[in-house]
Structures are given as C-alpha cells and as structure tokens.
Scaffold this motif. Structure first.
Motif, PDB file in Angstrom:
ATOM      1  N   ASP A 110      -2.008   3.444  -5.719  1.00 19.32           N
ATOM      2  CA  ASP A 110      -3.034   2.978  -6.418  1.00 19.32           C
ATOM      3  C   ASP A 110      -3.653   1.579  -7.318  1.00 19.32           C
ATOM      4  OD1 ASP A 110      -2.940   5.744  -6.752  1.00 19.32           O
ATOM      5  OD2 ASP A 110      -1.773   5.834  -8.496  1.00 19.32           O
ATOM      6  N   ALA A 111      -2.489   0.228  -7.525  1.00 11.75           N
ATOM      7  CA  ALA A 111      -3.401  -0.219  -7.990  1.00 11.75           C
ATOM      8  C   ALA A 111      -3.103  -0.632  -6.563  1.00 11.75           C
ATOM      9  CB  ALA A 111      -1.154  -1.130  -8.456  1.00 11.75           C
ATOM     10  N   TRP A 112      -2.852  -0.999  -4.863  1.00 17.02           N
ATOM     11  CA  TRP A 112      -3.286  -1.757  -4.242  1.00 17.02           C
ATOM     12  C   TRP A 112      -4.513  -1.330  -4.164  1.00 17.02           C
ATOM     13  CZ3 TRP A 112      -2.900  -5.667  -1.358  1.00 17.02           C
ATOM     14  CH2 TRP A 112      -2.754  -6.745  -0.382  1.00 17.02           C
ATOM     15  N   SER A 113      -4.977   0.032  -3.952  1.00 17.26           N
ATOM     16  CA  SER A 113      -6.501  -0.087  -3.839  1.00 17.26           C
ATOM     17  C   SER A 113      -7.024  -0.701  -4.807  1.00 17.26           C
ATOM     18  CB  SER A 113      -6.592   1.557  -4.266  1.00 17.26           C
ATOM     19  OG  SER A 113      -6.311   2.333  -3.051  1.00 17.26           O
ATOM     20  N   ASN A 114      -6.894  -0.791  -6.310  1.00 20.45           N
ATOM     21  CA  ASN A 114      -7.659  -1.579  -6.548  1.00 20.45           C
ATOM     22  C   ASN A 114      -7.907  -2.931  -6.703  1.00 20.45           C
ATOM     23  OD1 ASN A 114      -7.192  -2.921  -9.809  1.00 20.45           O
ATOM     24  ND2 ASN A 114      -7.542  -1.059 -10.811  1.00 20.45           N
ATOM     25  N   ILE A 115      -6.658  -3.589  -6.234  1.00 17.93           N
ATOM     26  CA  ILE A 115      -7.229  -4.625  -6.184  1.00 17.93           C
ATOM     27  C   ILE A 115      -7.889  -4.925  -4.868  1.00 17.93           C
ATOM     28  CG2 ILE A 115      -5.782  -6.460  -4.592  1.00 17.93           C
ATOM     29  CD1 ILE A 115      -3.334  -6.383  -6.685  1.00 17.93           C
ATOM     30  N   LEU A 116      -7.653  -3.755  -3.336  1.00 20.17           N
ATOM     31  CA  LEU A 116      -8.976  -4.127  -2.364  1.00 20.17           C
ATOM     32  C   LEU A 116     -10.063  -3.941  -3.399  1.00 20.17           C
ATOM     33  CD1 LEU A 116      -7.115  -2.356   0.146  1.00 20.17           C
ATOM     34  CD2 LEU A 116      -7.128  -4.573  -0.324  1.00 20.17           C
ATOM     35  N   LEU A 117     -10.390  -3.335  -4.510  1.00 18.43           N
ATOM     36  CA  LEU A 117     -11.865  -2.775  -4.775  1.00 18.43           C
ATOM     37  C   LEU A 117     -12.458  -4.267  -5.176  1.00 18.43           C
ATOM     38  CD1 LEU A 117     -11.584   1.342  -6.329  1.00 18.43           C
ATOM     39  CD2 LEU A 117     -12.758  -0.063  -4.973  1.00 18.43           C
ATOM     40  N   GLN A 118     -11.630  -4.288  -6.354  1.00 16.99           N
ATOM     41  CA  GLN A 118     -11.348  -6.590  -7.408  1.00 16.99           C
ATOM     42  C   GLN A 118     -12.225  -7.042  -6.102  1.00 16.99           C
ATOM     43  OE1 GLN A 118      -8.574  -7.653 -10.216  1.00 16.99           O
ATOM     44  NE2 GLN A 118      -7.772  -5.473  -9.734  1.00 16.99           N
ATOM     45  N   MET A 119     -11.206  -7.031  -4.484  1.00 18.39           N
ATOM     46  CA  MET A 119     -11.489  -8.033  -3.472  1.00 18.39           C
ATOM     47  C   MET A 119     -12.810  -7.392  -3.043  1.00 18.39           C
ATOM     48  SD  MET A 119      -8.023  -8.440  -2.014  1.00 18.39           S
ATOM     49  CE  MET A 119      -8.601  -9.118  -0.157  1.00 18.39           C
ATOM     50  N   ASP A 120     -13.441  -6.886  -2.770  1.00 16.60           N
ATOM     51  CA  ASP A 120     -14.933  -6.096  -2.180  1.00 16.60           C
ATOM     52  C   ASP A 120     -15.363  -6.684  -3.306  1.00 16.60           C
ATOM     53  OD1 ASP A 120     -13.146  -5.047  -0.332  1.00 16.60           O
ATOM     54  OD2 ASP A 120     -13.143  -2.879  -0.779  1.00 16.60           O
ATOM     55  N   ASP A 121     -15.683  -5.982  -5.245  1.00 21.01           N
ATOM     56  CA  ASP A 121     -16.529  -6.318  -5.603  1.00 21.01           C
ATOM     57  C   ASP A 121     -17.205  -7.915  -5.544  1.00 21.01           C
ATOM     58  OD1 ASP A 121     -16.493  -4.112  -6.547  1.00 21.01           O
ATOM     59  OD2 ASP A 121     -15.265  -4.092  -8.249  1.00 21.01           O
ATOM     60  N   LEU A 122     -16.224  -8.729  -5.662  1.00 18.38           N
ATOM     61  CA  LEU A 122     -16.195  -9.745  -5.273  1.00 18.38           C
ATOM     62  C   LEU A 122     -16.387 -10.811  -3.753  1.00 18.38           C
ATOM     63  CD1 LEU A 122     -15.296 -13.157  -6.423  1.00 18.38           C
ATOM     64  CD2 LEU A 122     -13.521 -13.250  -5.516  1.00 18.38           C
ATOM     65  N   ARG A 123     -16.122  -9.686  -3.085  1.00 14.37           N
ATOM     66  CA  ARG A 123     -16.726 -10.326  -1.714  1.00 14.37           C
ATOM     67  C   ARG A 123     -18.576  -9.916  -1.735  1.00 14.37           C
ATOM     68  NH1 ARG A 123     -12.358  -8.486   0.597  1.00 14.37           N
ATOM     69  NH2 ARG A 123     -10.959 -10.326   2.160  1.00 14.37           N
ATOM     70  N   ARG A 124     -19.008  -8.410  -2.347  1.00 15.07           N
ATOM     71  CA  ARG A 124     -20.181  -8.739  -2.206  1.00 15.07           C
ATOM     72  C   ARG A 124     -20.955  -9.415  -3.797  1.00 15.07           C
ATOM     73  NH1 ARG A 124     -19.490  -4.029  -4.682  1.00 15.07           N
ATOM     74  NH2 ARG A 124     -19.623  -4.162  -6.469  1.00 15.07           N
ATOM     75  N   ASP A 125     -20.328  -9.439  -4.405  1.00 15.57           N
ATOM     76  CA  ASP A 125     -20.906  -9.999  -5.307  1.00 15.57           C
ATOM     77  C   ASP A 125     -21.430 -11.425  -5.505  1.00 15.57           C
ATOM     78  OD1 ASP A 125     -21.474  -8.298  -6.626  1.00 15.57           O
ATOM     79  OD2 ASP A 125     -19.725  -8.732  -8.797  1.00 15.57           O
ATOM     80  N   SER A 126     -20.142 -12.568  -4.394  1.00 19.92           N
ATOM     81  CA  SER A 126     -19.999 -13.844  -4.724  1.00 19.92           C
ATOM     82  C   SER A 126     -20.705 -14.512  -2.676  1.00 19.92           C
ATOM     83  CB  SER A 126     -19.085 -14.466  -5.066  1.00 19.92           C
ATOM     84  OG  SER A 126     -18.193 -14.282  -4.137  1.00 19.92           O
ATOM     85  N   GLY A 127     -20.064 -13.620  -2.173  1.00 28.88           N
ATOM     86  CA  GLY A 127     -19.625 -13.973  -0.552  1.00 28.88           C
ATOM     87  C   GLY A 127     -18.807 -14.531  -0.937  1.00 28.88           C
ATOM     88  N   ALA A 128     -18.174 -14.955  -0.890  1.00 34.11           N
ATOM     89  CA  ALA A 128     -17.030 -15.476  -0.498  1.00 34.11           C
ATOM     90  C   ALA A 128     -15.701 -14.747   0.291  1.00 34.11           C
ATOM     91  CB  ALA A 128     -16.056 -15.425  -2.054  1.00 34.11           C
ATOM     92  N   ASP A 129     -14.954 -15.466   0.773  1.00 33.53           N
ATOM     93  CA  ASP A 129     -14.379 -15.465   2.173  1.00 33.53           C
ATOM     94  C   ASP A 129     -12.625 -15.732   1.100  1.00 33.53           C
ATOM     95  OD1 ASP A 129     -16.144 -15.990   4.229  1.00 33.53           O
ATOM     96  OD2 ASP A 129     -16.035 -17.854   3.926  1.00 33.53           O
ATOM     97  N   SER A 169       1.056  -1.378   0.080  1.00 32.07           N
ATOM     98  CA  SER A 169      -0.054   0.591  -0.326  1.00 32.07           C
ATOM     99  C   SER A 169       0.605   0.861   0.188  1.00 32.07           C
ATOM    100  CB  SER A 169      -1.232  -0.301   1.217  1.00 32.07           C
ATOM    101  OG  SER A 169      -0.398   0.340   2.670  1.00 32.07           O
ATOM    102  N   GLN A 170       1.815   1.474   0.733  1.00 27.40           N
ATOM    103  CA  GLN A 170       2.588   2.805   0.631  1.00 27.40           C
ATOM    104  C   GLN A 170       3.302   2.760  -0.374  1.00 27.40           C
ATOM    105  OE1 GLN A 170       5.557   1.254   4.057  1.00 27.40           O
ATOM    106  NE2 GLN A 170       4.028   2.797   5.304  1.00 27.40           N
ATOM    107  N   LEU A 171       3.865   1.424  -1.548  1.00 27.16           N
ATOM    108  CA  LEU A 171       4.617   1.341  -2.452  1.00 27.16           C
ATOM    109  C   LEU A 171       4.395   1.801  -3.802  1.00 27.16           C
ATOM    110  CD1 LEU A 171       7.870  -1.050  -1.857  1.00 27.16           C
ATOM    111  CD2 LEU A 171       7.838   1.171  -1.901  1.00 27.16           C
ATOM    112  N   TYR A 172       2.871   1.059  -3.336  1.00 30.77           N
ATOM    113  CA  TYR A 172       1.868   1.553  -4.897  1.00 30.77           C
ATOM    114  C   TYR A 172       0.403   1.517  -4.336  1.00 30.77           C
ATOM    115  CZ  TYR A 172       6.104  -1.552  -5.683  1.00 30.77           C
ATOM    116  OH  TYR A 172       6.861  -2.269  -6.676  1.00 30.77           O
TER     117      TYR A 172
END
Length: 88
Positions: free
Chosen positions: A15-34, A10-13
C-alpha cells in the motif's frame, strides 16, 4: 533498517509503495520531471513508520537557474494490516 529494493518494498509494504508510485506519477504528469530513485528505507516520522524514497530530479529551486538537479523525498505511512486468523 537497511535499504530496500523496489521489489522488496512492493512486497513488504504494497500500500505504501503504491502510494509513493502515485505521488511520483503525479509529479511527472504535472511537471514533466525526470525522477531517479536513489534509496528506499523505512523511517520514523512523528512516531509513524513511513516508507521513504529518496530521489534525484531535474527540478531545481525556482530562484537558482544554475542548479540542474535536486533531491526529493517521497513518503507514505505504512498501514498496519490485521493478522490473518486461520480457522480449522
């Protein structure tokens, strides 16, 4: 490159880290995945430096009910930022 921690990624990258966190949030919301993070590193994808998060999820292949977990990779290109110019 050696494996990164979430804090270092999160410190070095940021923007990229935020993008990955958004992708994970989308997956959790859409599928309920752990999702369990296993490793974070920088990889080269088609000549583009990319932040990669390898995870383990409870989403198995749709055609195999015996599989209770599977690996999943999240990618985000590392955007180059212009260098700061100090004017005195």
């Amino acid at each position: 490159m050696k494996a990164l921690t979430p804090i270092t990624a999160s410190q070095l990258y940021p923007d990229a880290w935020s993008n990955i966190l958004l992708q994970m949030d989308d997956l959790r919301r859409d599928s309920g995945a752990d999702i369990i993070a296993l490793s974070i590193s920088v990889v080269n994808v088609g000549g583009v430096p990319t932040l990669e998060l390898i995870t383990l999820t409870d989403l198995g292949p749709a055609d195999d009910e015996d599989v209770i977990s599977s690996p999943l990779r999240f990618h985000a290109a590392i955007a180059e930022r212009p260098a700061l110019r100090v004017v005195r």
